[in-house]
Design a protein around this motif. Structure first.
Motif, PDB file in Angstrom:
ATOM      1  N   MET A  22       0.818  -1.213   0.000  1.00  0.00           N
ATOM      2  CA  MET A  22       0.000   0.000   0.000  1.00  0.00           C
ATOM      3  C   MET A  22       0.853   1.265   0.000  1.00  0.00           C
ATOM      4  SD  MET A  22      -3.091  -1.152   2.592  1.00  0.00           S
ATOM      5  CE  MET A  22      -4.164   0.225   2.135  1.00  0.00           C
ATOM      6  N   ASN A  30      -5.233   3.707   3.570  1.00  0.00           N
ATOM      7  CA  ASN A  30      -5.728   4.100   2.250  1.00  0.00           C
ATOM      8  C   ASN A  30      -5.613   5.604   2.026  1.00  0.00           C
ATOM      9  OD1 ASN A  30      -7.132   1.629   0.879  1.00  0.00           O
ATOM     10  ND2 ASN A  30      -7.734   1.515   3.035  1.00  0.00           N
ATOM     11  N   LYS A  69       1.465   7.390   3.991  1.00  0.00           N
ATOM     12  CA  LYS A  69       0.041   7.156   4.220  1.00  0.00           C
ATOM     13  C   LYS A  69      -0.291   7.432   5.683  1.00  0.00           C
ATOM     14  CE  LYS A  69      -1.024   5.562   0.058  1.00  0.00           C
ATOM     15  NZ  LYS A  69      -2.080   6.143  -0.811  1.00  0.00           N
ATOM     16  N   TRP A 122      -8.457   9.435   7.156  1.00  0.00           N
ATOM     17  CA  TRP A 122      -9.189   8.271   6.663  1.00  0.00           C
ATOM     18  C   TRP A 122     -10.642   8.633   6.374  1.00  0.00           C
ATOM     19  CZ3 TRP A 122     -10.730   4.223   4.343  1.00  0.00           C
ATOM     20  CH2 TRP A 122     -11.887   3.548   4.739  1.00  0.00           C
ATOM     21  N   ASN A 176     -10.941  10.660   3.231  1.00  0.00           N
ATOM     22  CA  ASN A 176     -10.710   9.802   2.072  1.00  0.00           C
ATOM     23  C   ASN A 176     -11.950   8.965   1.768  1.00  0.00           C
ATOM     24  OD1 ASN A 176      -9.751   6.817   1.188  1.00  0.00           O
ATOM     25  ND2 ASN A 176      -8.410   8.330   0.263  1.00  0.00           N
TER      26      ASN A 176
END
Length: 275
Positions: free
Chosen positions: A67, A163, A205, A217, A220
């Motif tokens: 990731m 993410n 991240k 998060w 997003n």
């Protein structure tokens, strides 16, 4: 500037591991009538059950690499400001037990060792955490779902925070034990190893443990759901997303950090969101 929040001193890596392994935090012999989770240090897990701990550790490290969460860098190339702001990070494991009290598995988590809140993190938004759906909102929507006999699904987003992109330059120092395991899988970074066996990495991240990761998060996820045609009902609840289609069908999404409850009139709409 907002109120002043009390800040506890950051414990050293050794102190943090001692706390994790203390009897107060670990009682694996208790026979509890439901599932429960206990934390254990990386060193203790590798010493007591290496055959079960190692796969969990590798799963977490591989997930971060896939990731693009961390990028190893030469510590000596960092500016003086970056070195002063570096954050120590470590990996710990969760012992998961079944309802009958028997050991199930380990789950590893790599985290930044920084307080949840500190004065320097103060900004226009005083709350850096991810919002969660209100109990009243959840109750009303669940009743509506039952009344309309809608299709439902629950999603637990894997590595949710990871993410989201980080919004500022951040570096961490990976502890020597975790670094050793990381380099077994990715030996190309061995040249960046520090003298004490640790590894400096740039964070790309929203790493768990950083104060802003929860909010990043949520933002997003919000952007993603809006892109799928859902509207955030932020005037009522930031964690309620709705969608109304021309054919009269509709959908609802409730958000509780990384857990999502989906409801729609058709299986096709559920599949569209899940995939």
């Amino acid at each position: 500037k907002g109120p002043a929040f009390p800040v506890a001193p950051i414990p050293s890596y050794a102190t943090a591991m001692t706390i994790l392994d203390s009897a107060h935090h670990r009682t694996p012999d208790r026979n509890l009538p439901q599932e429960f989770v206990l934390n254990i240090s990386l060193q203790r897990a590798l010493k007591t059950m290496p055959d079960k701990a190692k796969p969990a550790i590798l799963t977490e490290l591989k997930q971060m690499k896939e990731m693009n969460v961390l990028e190893p860098e030469e510590y000596n190339t960092l500016s003086k400001e970056a070195k002063n702001a570096v954050i120590y990070a470590f990996l710990f494991l969760k012992e998961k037990y079944r309802a009958d009290g028997t050991f199930d598995k380990f789950k590893a988590r790599f985290v930044a060792n920084k307080p949840i809140w500190s004065p320097e993190d103060a900004s226009d938004s005083m709350d850096p955490s991810s919002p969660t759906v209100d109990f009243l909102t959840a109750s009303l929507i669940i009743n509506l779902i039952c009344y309309r006999k809608m299709k439902t699904a629950i999603i637990d987003v894997k590595g949710a925070y990871l993410n989201a992109d980080i919004n500022q330059e951040t570096h961490i120092i990976m502890d020597p034990t975790t670094t050793g395991i990381f380099l077994e899988e990715y030996p190309q970074y061995r040249s960046k190893l520090r003298r004490d066996g640790s590894l400096c990495c740039r964070v790309k991240k929203a790493l768990y443990g950083l104060p802003q990761s929860g909010k990043l998060w949520y933002l997003n996820l919000r952007e993603t759901l809006i892109g799928l045609g859902y509207t955030c009902q932020e005037q009522h609840d930031k964690c309620l997303f709705t969608c109304s289609k021309p054919d009269g069908s509709s959908g609802y999404i409730l958000v509780y950090v990384d857990d999502l409850l989906l409801a729609a009139d058709t299986d096709e709409e559920l599949d569209r969101i899940i995939t």
